[in-house]
Design a protein around this motif. Structure first.
Motif, PDB file in Angstrom:
ATOM      1  N   GLN A  34       0.845  -1.185   0.000  1.00  0.00           N
ATOM      2  CA  GLN A  34       0.000   0.000   0.000  1.00  0.00           C
ATOM      3  C   GLN A  34       0.884   1.240   0.000  1.00  0.00           C
ATOM      4  O   GLN A  34       1.799   1.367   0.803  1.00  0.00           O
ATOM      5  N   VAL A  35       0.582   2.138  -0.917  1.00  0.00           N
ATOM      6  CA  VAL A  35       1.358   3.361  -1.024  1.00  0.00           C
ATOM      7  C   VAL A  35       0.702   4.448  -0.201  1.00  0.00           C
ATOM      8  O   VAL A  35      -0.527   4.611  -0.238  1.00  0.00           O
TER       9      VAL A  35
ATOM     10  N   LEU B 279       7.646  21.389   7.534  1.00  0.00           N
ATOM     11  CA  LEU B 279       6.817  20.214   7.284  1.00  0.00           C
ATOM     12  C   LEU B 279       7.610  19.193   6.478  1.00  0.00           C
ATOM     13  O   LEU B 279       8.441  19.559   5.639  1.00  0.00           O
ATOM     14  N   SER B 280       7.328  17.926   6.734  1.00  0.00           N
ATOM     15  CA  SER B 280       7.938  16.836   5.982  1.00  0.00           C
ATOM     16  C   SER B 280       6.841  15.919   5.454  1.00  0.00           C
ATOM     17  O   SER B 280       5.783  15.778   6.061  1.00  0.00           O
ATOM     18  N   CYS B 281       7.121  15.291   4.329  1.00  0.00           N
ATOM     19  CA  CYS B 281       6.184  14.330   3.745  1.00  0.00           C
ATOM     20  C   CYS B 281       7.003  13.208   3.116  1.00  0.00           C
ATOM     21  O   CYS B 281       7.795  13.455   2.196  1.00  0.00           O
ATOM     22  N   GLN B 282       6.816  12.007   3.622  1.00  0.00           N
ATOM     23  CA  GLN B 282       7.557  10.857   3.103  1.00  0.00           C
ATOM     24  C   GLN B 282       6.604   9.874   2.443  1.00  0.00           C
ATOM     25  O   GLN B 282       5.574   9.510   3.018  1.00  0.00           O
ATOM     26  N   ALA B 283       6.972   9.450   1.245  1.00  0.00           N
ATOM     27  CA  ALA B 283       6.207   8.424   0.549  1.00  0.00           C
ATOM     28  C   ALA B 283       6.720   7.055   0.958  1.00  0.00           C
ATOM     29  O   ALA B 283       7.929   6.845   1.078  1.00  0.00           O
ATOM     30  N   SER B 284       5.792   6.132   1.176  1.00  0.00           N
ATOM     31  CA  SER B 284       6.194   4.783   1.556  1.00  0.00           C
ATOM     32  C   SER B 284       5.342   3.770   0.809  1.00  0.00           C
ATOM     33  O   SER B 284       4.267   4.079   0.319  1.00  0.00           O
ATOM     34  N   GLY B 285       5.851   2.532   0.774  1.00  0.00           N
ATOM     35  CA  GLY B 285       5.139   1.467   0.076  1.00  0.00           C
ATOM     36  C   GLY B 285       5.875   1.058  -1.183  1.00  0.00           C
ATOM     37  O   GLY B 285       7.031   1.418  -1.404  1.00  0.00           O
ATOM     38  N   SER B 286       5.184   0.316  -2.007  1.00  0.00           N
ATOM     39  CA  SER B 286       5.774  -0.178  -3.237  1.00  0.00           C
ATOM     40  C   SER B 286       5.706   0.893  -4.323  1.00  0.00           C
ATOM     41  O   SER B 286       4.696   1.069  -4.987  1.00  0.00           O
TER      42      SER B 286
ATOM     43  N   ASN C 198      15.169  12.803  -3.108  1.00  0.00           N
ATOM     44  CA  ASN C 198      14.666  11.643  -3.850  1.00  0.00           C
ATOM     45  C   ASN C 198      15.099  10.320  -3.226  1.00  0.00           C
ATOM     46  O   ASN C 198      14.372   9.328  -3.315  1.00  0.00           O
ATOM     47  N   THR C 199      16.256  10.296  -2.593  1.00  0.00           N
ATOM     48  CA  THR C 199      16.721   9.043  -1.988  1.00  0.00           C
ATOM     49  C   THR C 199      15.844   8.640  -0.810  1.00  0.00           C
ATOM     50  O   THR C 199      15.708   7.458  -0.503  1.00  0.00           O
ATOM     51  N   LYS C 200      15.229   9.628  -0.170  1.00  0.00           N
ATOM     52  CA  LYS C 200      14.357   9.351   0.978  1.00  0.00           C
ATOM     53  C   LYS C 200      12.882   9.413   0.604  1.00  0.00           C
ATOM     54  O   LYS C 200      12.020   9.246   1.465  1.00  0.00           O
ATOM     55  N   LYS C 201      12.597   9.688  -0.660  1.00  0.00           N
ATOM     56  CA  LYS C 201      11.212   9.830  -1.137  1.00  0.00           C
ATOM     57  C   LYS C 201      10.471  10.840  -0.256  1.00  0.00           C
ATOM     58  O   LYS C 201       9.319  10.619   0.140  1.00  0.00           O
TER      59      LYS C 201
END
Length: 121
Positions: free
Chosen positions: A1-2, A20-27, A73-76
């Protein structure tokens, strides 16, 4: 789940700063544009700042010179450095991304859950 997970919101005094921070996670196969939007009570959601994968940025006129969007980009992850915050910046801030989950998938948009920013003394 993204998913997109935001953090860093809170109470800030007028003239103060917040990040503020926003990180994308998942496939995730790839992430294209990412952006911050905000929605104040009784108002429509509006674009605050956006950044491409290559780092090109654009800002709403109301935040130019005060807010800076950046990306790792390395940390999405994207960030929104908010300086000289004003009471009218009070809103729920949402992260937005356009991404692909595989080389064969289409690009689709996704939203974070939002983080409250309140500028008040």
């Amino acid at each position: 789940q993204v998913q997109l997970i935001e953090s860093g919101g809170g109470l800030v005094q007028p003239g103060g700063s917040l990040r503020l921070s926003c990180q994308a996670s998942g496939s995730i196969f790839s992430i294209n544009d990412m952006a911050w939007y905000r929605q104040a009570p009784g108002k429509q959601r509006e674009l605050v700042a956006a950044i491409t994968r290559d780092g090109d940025t654009n800002y709403d006129d109301s935040v130019k010179g005060r807010f800076t969007i950046s990306r790792d980009n390395t940390k999405k992850t994207i960030y929104l450095q908010m300086n000289s915050v004003k009471p009218e910046d009070t809103a729920v801030y949402y992260c937005h991304a356009k991404l692909r989950t595989s080389i064969r998938s289409a690009v689709f948009p996704i939203w974070g859950q939002g983080t409250q920013v309140t500028a008040s003394s």
